[in-house]
Structure formats: structure tokens, C-alpha cells
Design a protein around this motif. Structure first.
Motif, mmCIF file in Angstrom:
data_model
loop_
_atom_site.group_PDB
_atom_site.id
_atom_site.type_symbol
_atom_site.label_atom_id
_atom_site.label_comp_id
_atom_site.label_asym_id
_atom_site.label_seq_id
_atom_site.Cartn_x
_atom_site.Cartn_y
_atom_site.Cartn_z
ATOM 1 N N ILE A 1 0.844 -1.205 0.000
ATOM 2 C CA ILE A 1 0.000 0.000 0.000
ATOM 3 C C ILE A 1 0.877 1.252 0.000
ATOM 4 N N GLY A 2 1.912 1.260 0.833
ATOM 5 C CA GLY A 2 2.834 2.398 0.877
ATOM 6 C C GLY A 2 3.582 2.572 -0.429
ATOM 7 N N LEU A 3 4.047 1.469 -1.003
ATOM 8 C CA LEU A 3 4.754 1.528 -2.288
ATOM 9 C C LEU A 3 3.837 2.016 -3.406
ATOM 10 N N LEU A 4 2.587 1.572 -3.377
ATOM 11 C CA LEU A 4 1.626 2.010 -4.397
ATOM 12 C C LEU A 4 1.418 3.515 -4.327
ATOM 13 N N LYS A 5 1.287 4.049 -3.122
ATOM 14 C CA LYS A 5 1.131 5.499 -2.940
ATOM 15 C C LYS A 5 2.344 6.236 -3.497
ATOM 16 N N GLU A 6 3.538 5.786 -3.132
ATOM 17 C CA GLU A 6 4.765 6.434 -3.605
ATOM 18 C C GLU A 6 4.909 6.315 -5.123
ATOM 19 N N THR A 7 4.550 5.149 -5.658
ATOM 20 C CA THR A 7 4.634 4.933 -7.094
ATOM 21 C C THR A 7 3.669 5.845 -7.841
ATOM 22 N N ASP A 8 2.440 5.962 -7.342
ATOM 23 C CA ASP A 8 1.456 6.860 -7.960
ATOM 24 C C ASP A 8 1.974 8.298 -8.000
ATOM 25 N N GLU A 9 2.570 8.738 -6.894
ATOM 26 C CA GLU A 9 3.091 10.105 -6.839
ATOM 27 C C GLU A 9 4.252 10.296 -7.817
ATOM 28 N N ALA A 10 5.108 9.298 -7.941
ATOM 29 C CA ALA A 10 6.244 9.388 -8.872
ATOM 30 C C ALA A 10 5.759 9.391 -10.322
ATOM 31 N N ILE A 11 4.806 8.536 -10.629
ATOM 32 C CA ILE A 11 4.267 8.498 -11.990
ATOM 33 C C ILE A 11 3.597 9.816 -12.329
ATOM 34 N N GLY A 12 2.820 10.348 -11.401
ATOM 35 C CA GLY A 12 2.178 11.642 -11.623
ATOM 36 C C GLY A 12 3.194 12.740 -11.891
ATOM 37 N N ALA A 13 4.279 12.734 -11.117
ATOM 38 C CA ALA A 13 5.338 13.734 -11.305
ATOM 39 C C ALA A 13 5.991 13.569 -12.673
ATOM 40 N N LEU A 14 6.216 12.335 -13.094
ATOM 41 C CA LEU A 14 6.806 12.081 -14.408
ATOM 42 C C LEU A 14 5.888 12.523 -15.543
ATOM 43 N N VAL A 15 4.593 12.254 -15.409
ATOM 44 C CA VAL A 15 3.639 12.662 -16.452
ATOM 45 C C VAL A 15 3.579 14.187 -16.547
ATOM 46 N N ARG A 16 3.578 14.866 -15.399
ATOM 47 C CA ARG A 16 3.572 16.329 -15.424
ATOM 48 C C ARG A 16 4.845 16.873 -16.068
ATOM 49 N N LEU A 17 5.976 16.245 -15.776
ATOM 50 C CA LEU A 17 7.237 16.649 -16.413
ATOM 51 C C LEU A 17 7.162 16.433 -17.919
ATOM 52 N N GLN A 18 6.623 15.308 -18.313
ATOM 53 C CA GLN A 18 6.479 15.019 -19.739
ATOM 54 C C GLN A 18 5.671 16.109 -20.446
ATOM 55 N N LYS A 19 4.575 16.521 -19.843
ATOM 56 C CA LYS A 19 3.730 17.553 -20.451
ATOM 57 C C LYS A 19 4.444 18.898 -20.495
ATOM 58 N N LEU A 20 5.175 19.221 -19.448
ATOM 59 C CA LEU A 20 5.946 20.471 -19.447
ATOM 60 C C LEU A 20 7.004 20.465 -20.550
ATOM 61 N N LEU A 21 7.674 19.341 -20.713
ATOM 62 C CA LEU A 21 8.697 19.235 -21.755
ATOM 63 C C LEU A 21 8.075 19.326 -23.148
ATOM 64 N N GLU A 22 6.915 18.693 -23.324
ATOM 65 C CA GLU A 22 6.213 18.794 -24.611
ATOM 66 C C GLU A 22 5.847 20.235 -24.906
ATOM 67 N N ARG A 23 5.356 20.947 -23.894
ATOM 68 C CA ARG A 23 5.002 22.358 -24.087
ATOM 69 C C ARG A 23 6.230 23.199 -24.393
ATOM 70 N N ARG A 24 7.340 22.892 -23.748
ATOM 71 C CA ARG A 24 8.583 23.615 -23.996
ATOM 72 C C ARG A 24 9.004 23.426 -25.449
ATOM 73 N N ILE A 25 8.948 22.183 -25.943
ATOM 74 C CA ILE A 25 9.328 21.895 -27.328
ATOM 75 C C ILE A 25 8.360 22.564 -28.306
ATOM 76 N N GLU A 26 7.061 22.486 -28.026
ATOM 77 C CA GLU A 26 6.065 23.141 -28.879
ATOM 78 C C GLU A 26 6.316 24.640 -28.929
ATOM 79 N N GLY A 27 6.650 25.245 -27.810
ATOM 80 C CA GLY A 27 6.914 26.682 -27.755
ATOM 81 C C GLY A 27 8.110 27.057 -28.597
ATOM 82 N N ARG A 28 9.150 26.252 -28.573
ATOM 83 C CA ARG A 28 10.348 26.521 -29.367
ATOM 84 C C ARG A 28 10.071 26.412 -30.844
#
Length: 158
Positions: free
Chosen positions: A125-152
Motif C-alpha cells: 500500500i505504501g509503495l503504491l502510494k509512492e509509485t502513484d506520486e512518482a508516476i504523476g510527477a513524471l507525467v507532469r514533467l512530460q507535459k511540461l517538456l512537450e510544451r517547452r518543445i512546442e513553444g520553441r
């Protein structure tokens, strides 16, 4: 998993999205369907009658929760993550730090769980919580990077 089980899970999600909108009486406001239809969409007694996608969209938008969409994604082996709106340039560095932090917490929780060479339910249960938070952070980073590339590319084309 049988098709019968999948249909029951979808019916459950339909009932949940209706509940999240205040129940049948409140949820039907502004929809193109009558309350008898709305009630029937969630009925476990009628497994051949499902909510139309436009009604799903309207109800999920009203309650700001992708309840049925998440259930459908889950049935196909996918997971949904909310992407917060952003447009600030400096947020990539900040988000990258969050990815490192959240990923590190997965490693720490995993190492702690493996101290006895097994992962029990509480540790899972603890690992699942931590994993969900890490995946969410990675997805948000992915979207930020996509926006950065689109902006360029827009700047380069101008």
C-alpha cells in the motif's frame, strides 16, 4: 475477467458519476436525457443499456472527475493522471526536482520493504502510494517538456 464482470464495473462507475452529481434528480439537470434513462444507465438489472458518451462527458465535467473514463481506461490497462495547467518557463526545473524526490521515495520505500525479502500488504500500500506520486510527477514533467518543445518550434517558425 469476464465481459459480465467488466459490464458490472462500468455500471458501478456510471452509478458513481451520477452520485457525484447529486443523484439522479440533480444530475439530470441540463442533460438531453430524462431521469428514467439516467437511472437505467446505472441499473445492474439491464446490462445491455449503457450511458452515451456525450452524457458521460457532461456528467464528468460537472463533477470534475473522470469516473467512467477512468473505469474504461482501467479495463484497457491504462491509468489516467490529471495534468495541472501550466505555462511558466521555470517550471521544468522545479518539476524535474519533484521527479527526483518522488522517484527517490519509491526507492527508499522499496528498499525498506525488501529488508525482510518480501513485500507485505501494508508495504505494498505504501509503495503504491509512492509509485502513484512518482508516476504523476513524471507525467507532469512530460507535459511540461512537450510544451517547452512546442513553444520553441513556434518561435522558430515565426
Amino acid at each position: 475477467m469476464t465481459i459480465h464482470t467488466k459490464k458490472h464495473r462500468l455500471k458501478q462507475a456510471i452509478r458513481e458519476v451520477v452520485r457525484s452529481n447529486g443523484g439522479v434528480e440533480a444530475a439530470v439537470e441540463g442533460l438531453r436525457v430524462q431521469k428514467t434513462h439516467l437511472a437505467r444507465y446505472g441499473s445492474a438489472n439491464d446490462m445491455s443499456y449503457f450511458m452515451p458518451i456525450d452524457i458521460v462527458c457532461e456528467l464528468e465535467a460537472k463533477c470534475s472527475k473522470p469516473i467512467v473514463t477512468q473505469a474504461l481506461a482501467h479495463e484497457l490497462g491504462f491509468e489516467l493522471f490529471r495534468i495541472p495547467p501550466t505555462d511558466a518557463e521555470g517550471q521544468v526545473s522545479e518539476q524535474l526536482r519533484k521527479v527526483f524526490k518522488e522517484s527517490g521515495e519509491v526507492f527508499v520505500a522499496g528498499a525498506d520493504a525488501l529488508a525482510d525479502n518480501r513485500v507485505d500488504e501494508e508495504e505494498a500500500i505504501g509503495l503504491l502510494k509512492e509509485t502513484d506520486e512518482a508516476i504523476g510527477a513524471l507525467v507532469r514533467l512530460q507535459k511540461l517538456l512537450e510544451r517547452r518543445i512546442e513553444g520553441r518550434s513556434e518561435v522558430a517558425a515565426a
